[in-house]
Design an enzyme around this catalytic site. Sequence first.
Site, PDB file in Angstrom:
ATOM      1  N   GLU A  49       0.849  -1.197   0.000  1.00  0.00           N
ATOM      2  CA  GLU A  49       0.000   0.000   0.000  1.00  0.00           C
ATOM      3  C   GLU A  49       0.885   1.249   0.000  1.00  0.00           C
ATOM      4  OE1 GLU A  49      -1.954   0.930   3.936  1.00  0.00           O
ATOM      5  OE2 GLU A  49      -1.477  -1.180   4.260  1.00  0.00           O
ATOM      6  N   LYS A 100       2.639   4.571   1.332  1.00  0.00           N
ATOM      7  CA  LYS A 100       3.017   4.985   2.684  1.00  0.00           C
ATOM      8  C   LYS A 100       2.576   6.424   2.888  1.00  0.00           C
ATOM      9  CE  LYS A 100       6.522   5.047   6.187  1.00  0.00           C
ATOM     10  NZ  LYS A 100       5.659   5.956   6.880  1.00  0.00           N
ATOM     11  N   ASP A 105       1.977  10.043   4.432  1.00  0.00           N
ATOM     12  CA  ASP A 105       2.816  10.933   5.210  1.00  0.00           C
ATOM     13  C   ASP A 105       1.959  11.497   6.341  1.00  0.00           C
ATOM     14  OD1 ASP A 105       5.209  11.990   5.702  1.00  0.00           O
ATOM     15  OD2 ASP A 105       5.154  13.519   4.137  1.00  0.00           O
ATOM     16  N   TYR A 147      -6.671   6.048   7.646  1.00  0.00           N
ATOM     17  CA  TYR A 147      -6.725   4.707   7.041  1.00  0.00           C
ATOM     18  C   TYR A 147      -6.092   3.721   8.016  1.00  0.00           C
ATOM     19  CZ  TYR A 147      -7.850   6.447   2.330  1.00  0.00           C
ATOM     20  OH  TYR A 147      -8.457   7.015   1.243  1.00  0.00           O
ATOM     21  N   LYS A 180      10.863   3.496   0.313  1.00  0.00           N
ATOM     22  CA  LYS A 180      10.681   4.950   0.227  1.00  0.00           C
ATOM     23  C   LYS A 180      10.988   5.506  -1.165  1.00  0.00           C
ATOM     24  CE  LYS A 180       9.940   6.506   4.538  1.00  0.00           C
ATOM     25  NZ  LYS A 180      10.818   7.502   5.061  1.00  0.00           N
ATOM     26  N   CYS A 212      15.704  49.270 -11.328  1.00  0.00           N
ATOM     27  CA  CYS A 212      15.772  48.023 -12.093  1.00  0.00           C
ATOM     28  C   CYS A 212      17.236  47.576 -12.202  1.00  0.00           C
ATOM     29  CB  CYS A 212      15.171  48.236 -13.481  1.00  0.00           C
ATOM     30  SG  CYS A 212      15.465  46.810 -14.566  1.00  0.00           S
ATOM     31  N   CYS A 222      18.099  47.969 -16.261  1.00  0.00           N
ATOM     32  CA  CYS A 222      18.126  49.237 -17.004  1.00  0.00           C
ATOM     33  C   CYS A 222      18.114  50.456 -16.085  1.00  0.00           C
ATOM     34  CB  CYS A 222      16.947  49.295 -17.976  1.00  0.00           C
ATOM     35  SG  CYS A 222      15.374  49.496 -17.141  1.00  0.00           S
ATOM     36  N   CYS A 254       9.634  46.856 -13.001  1.00  0.00           N
ATOM     37  CA  CYS A 254      10.499  47.845 -13.634  1.00  0.00           C
ATOM     38  C   CYS A 254       9.599  48.660 -14.559  1.00  0.00           C
ATOM     39  CB  CYS A 254      11.577  47.111 -14.435  1.00  0.00           C
ATOM     40  SG  CYS A 254      12.304  48.126 -15.732  1.00  0.00           S
ATOM     41  N   CYS A 282      13.940  48.535 -21.408  1.00  0.00           N
ATOM     42  CA  CYS A 282      14.717  47.643 -20.536  1.00  0.00           C
ATOM     43  C   CYS A 282      15.162  46.418 -21.337  1.00  0.00           C
ATOM     44  CB  CYS A 282      13.845  47.234 -19.338  1.00  0.00           C
ATOM     45  SG  CYS A 282      14.617  45.986 -18.304  1.00  0.00           S
TER      46      CYS A 282
HETATM   47  O1  I6G Z   1       3.847   3.439  10.686  1.00  0.00           O
HETATM   48  C1  I6G Z   1       3.297   2.609   9.811  1.00  0.00           C
HETATM   49  C2  I6G Z   1       2.659   3.104   8.725  1.00  0.00           C
HETATM   50  C3  I6G Z   1       2.065   2.244   7.811  1.00  0.00           C
HETATM   51  C4  I6G Z   1       3.377   1.212  10.035  1.00  0.00           C
HETATM   52  C5  I6G Z   1       2.785   0.339   9.103  1.00  0.00           C
HETATM   53  C6  I6G Z   1       2.127   0.882   7.985  1.00  0.00           C
HETATM   54  O2  I6G Z   1       1.574   0.011   7.143  1.00  0.00           O
HETATM   55  C7  I6G Z   1       0.923   0.520   6.019  1.00  0.00           C
HETATM   56  N1  I6G Z   1       2.852  -0.989   9.300  1.00  0.00           N
HETATM   57  C8  I6G Z   1       3.490  -1.470  10.346  1.00  0.00           C
HETATM   58  C9  I6G Z   1       3.566  -2.952  10.533  1.00  0.00           C
HETATM   59  C10 I6G Z   1       4.076  -0.615  11.283  1.00  0.00           C
HETATM   60  N2  I6G Z   1       4.024   0.707  11.132  1.00  0.00           N
HETATM   61  C11 I6G Z   1       4.793  -1.140  12.450  1.00  0.00           C
END
Ligand code: I6G
Length: 678
Positions: free
Chosen positions: A115, A117, A119, A225, A320, A414, A417, A432, A438
Amino acid sequence: MPTDTITTQLAQLKQQIALYNHQYYVLDQPTVPDAEYDRLMRELISIEEQHPSLKSVDSPSQKVGGKALKAFSQVTHQLPMLSLDNVFSEQEWQAFVKRVEDKLAASAAVSYCAEPKLDGLAVSLRYEDGLLVQAATRGDGTSGENITENIRTIKSIPLRLIGENYPEVIEVRGEVFMPKASFDALNERAIKKGEKTFANPRNAAAGSLRQLDSKITAQRNLAFYAYGLGFVSTDGIERWLEDSHFARLQQLKTIGLPICPEIKQLDNHSQCQAFYEDILNRRDELSYEIDGTVIKVNDIAYQEKLGFVARAPRWATAYKFPAQEEITVLEEVEFQVGRTGAITPVARLKPVFVGGVTVSNATLHNQDEIERLGIQVGDTVIIRRAGDVIPQIVSVVLDRRPESAKMIEFPKECPVCQSEVVRNEGEAVLRCTGGLFCGAQRKEAIKHFASRKAFDIDGLGDKLVEQMVDENLIQTPTDLFSLTEIQISTLDRMGKKSALNLLESLMKAKQTTLARFIYSLGIREVGEATASNLANYYLTLETILSANIESLQKVPDVGEIVAKNIVQFFSVQHNVEVIQGLVASGIHWPDIAVKSEDEQPLLDQIFVLTGTLSQMGRSDAKAKLQSLGAKVSGSVSAKTHYLVAGEKAGSKLTKAQDLGVEVLTEDDLVALFTKHDV
Ligand code: I6G
C-alpha cells in the site's frame, strides 16, 4: 412525543447516519446527496438539544469536539506499537526480499500486501464492545499520548463499529493524515489571516492532533486509514482473524474502518517492484501526500516465523521514494526581470539533490513571500521539489542561522536598465517601469514572440535571442524579419548553414493565425486561450485594435482587468508600431470564416485538457475543439462540462472527479472529432 418514541427515532437516525458515513468514508460509495446527509444530521442535533439526556458518546453529532484539555494523559499500549524499517533503492529492496525469502525457505513464491506509505501519524484506536474508548499516538512505542477527544472528531473514524461480528476488544492501528486539498485550504486561510503556514501535510496533521482543544481539531479535516491490528481479544469469537494480512484489512473494512483503496495483494516480489513504480508515477494524482510504499509479507504464519528485530517487524518494510524535501543553504538572492517587468527574487542555493535532480535555484516569488518565510541570506532552508513543479523554499531552520546572515534588500531601481521600480496597487510584485527600453524585458518579449505557441520559430532559442539583443542586432520582434545571413552568421556557434536555416524558419513563420499573432504580442494575462477567444470573437486585427473595455468584456474569459490590459497595450505608440512593422514585413494569416451555430456542435461547452495526449498534441486538440465551438479552459471548476484526461493526468483529474465533471479519455476525444469530421 413519548420518550421511548424519541429514543427509537434517535436510534434510527444514528444508525442511518452511521451507515451513510460508512458508505462515504469506508466504501467510497455514497448513496445519498450531501444535502440529505446534512438534513439528517441537523435533525439528530435538534433532537439531542431538546433531550440532552439522550445524547450518547457514539452519536455522529459528537464529531465537533468537546471541552478543551489541560494536558494529554499517557496511555500504555497493550501491545507495543512498532516502527518500520526503510529501504531506499531497488538494491536495498532486493536485499530485503532475499533476507525474507531465505529465512522462509518457502517452496512457492511468497505473496505480499502493498500500500502507499501515507505521510501522516501512526495512531492506535481501541474499541471495546464496538465502542471507540481510547485513541493514542505511537509515542515511544510502549506508551503514547491519549488523544481520544481529537480522534473522535475525525469523520472517517467510526465511534461505533458496524454490525455485531467483531472481537470484544480490538486495537486498530492506522495513520491519521491531512488530505492535500484540506492542507492547501488550511494554509490559504493562514496566509489570509497573516498566520504561520504549515510546511507540509504531515506537520499540519501532527499540529492538528496535538491541539488540547478538540474543537480546533474538528475543523482541520483530518482523515484516517487503518493499516493493521494491535491487541485483539479472542474470547467468544471463533477464528475471527483471517490468515492473511490483506484479508484482515478487508475484515476491518467490513466492521466500518476505512482502509486505503490502493491496497493490493501481490503474488511475488517482482509485482511489488511494479507496484512501487506505479504508485510513484501516480503520486501526484492521489489526494493525499505519500513518501513511498509499505510492503508486508501477506501470510500471517510467515509473519510469525519472521518475527521482529529490535522494534520493527522483519516481515515489513517501507520502500521509500527519493526525498522531495532536503536541507540546503541560501547563498545569494538575485533579482530577475521578466517580460512584463516583474522583478522576481531568485534564490541561489548550495546545490542539493532533491526529488531526483540537483537543484541550485528556487524562486522566492515576491517581498511578501520573503517576509512570510522570514528568510535571510546565509540561512539554512528546507527546499521541496515535487513532481515537475519548480523547487520551492518551504521554511527556514532558524536555529541554524549564522551570525553573518544578511537581510534581503529589494532593489530601488531596475537591476538591468536602472529605471524606477514600482509596486502597483493590489500587486505583490515590484515592476520595472522601463518597458521595452529595458534590455531584460526586450529579451523576454522576443523570446515569447519566438516561442512554440506563438510564432514557433525553429532554431531561435533563448540564448540566441539574448545574443542578438546584446549585440544590438534586434530591438523588437519586427527586426527579426530583416536580419541578413551575414549578420546571423557572425554570432557564436552560427555558421552559414544555421544562418540559412534560421532565415528559412523566419520565412515560414510569416504564415500564422490571428490567434497566434495576438498571443505572440505578450499582452499581460492574454494567454493562448484568451488570444484565441479574441480572434474568434473579433475576426480581424483591426477590430481587436479598436475594441474598447466594455466590448472586450463580452469575449469569453475576458474580465475587466484583462480588458484594461489589452486597451492599455494598444494605446502605447511603440506597440502599434511593432504591429504595423510585423504586418509590413509580410506576416499574414487566413481569414477566419464565420460559422453558423449548426457548424458549432460544441458551442459554449467548456473543456479542460490534462495529462499527455499520445495521438495528438494538446494544441491540436484545443484548436479542433475550438473549431467546433467549444471553449477550452486551463482549470477545472464547477462550470467545466468535460475533462479530457490523457496519460499521467494529475490533480485536475482528481478535482474533476470530486466535482462530478464528466471525464473523457483520449479515445473518446478522437471519436468525437471523427463524428464531427475534424
Ligand atoms: O507506521 C506505519 C505506517 C504504515 C506502520 C505500518 C504501515 O503500514 C501501512 N505498518 C506497520 C507494521 C508498522 N508501522 C509497524
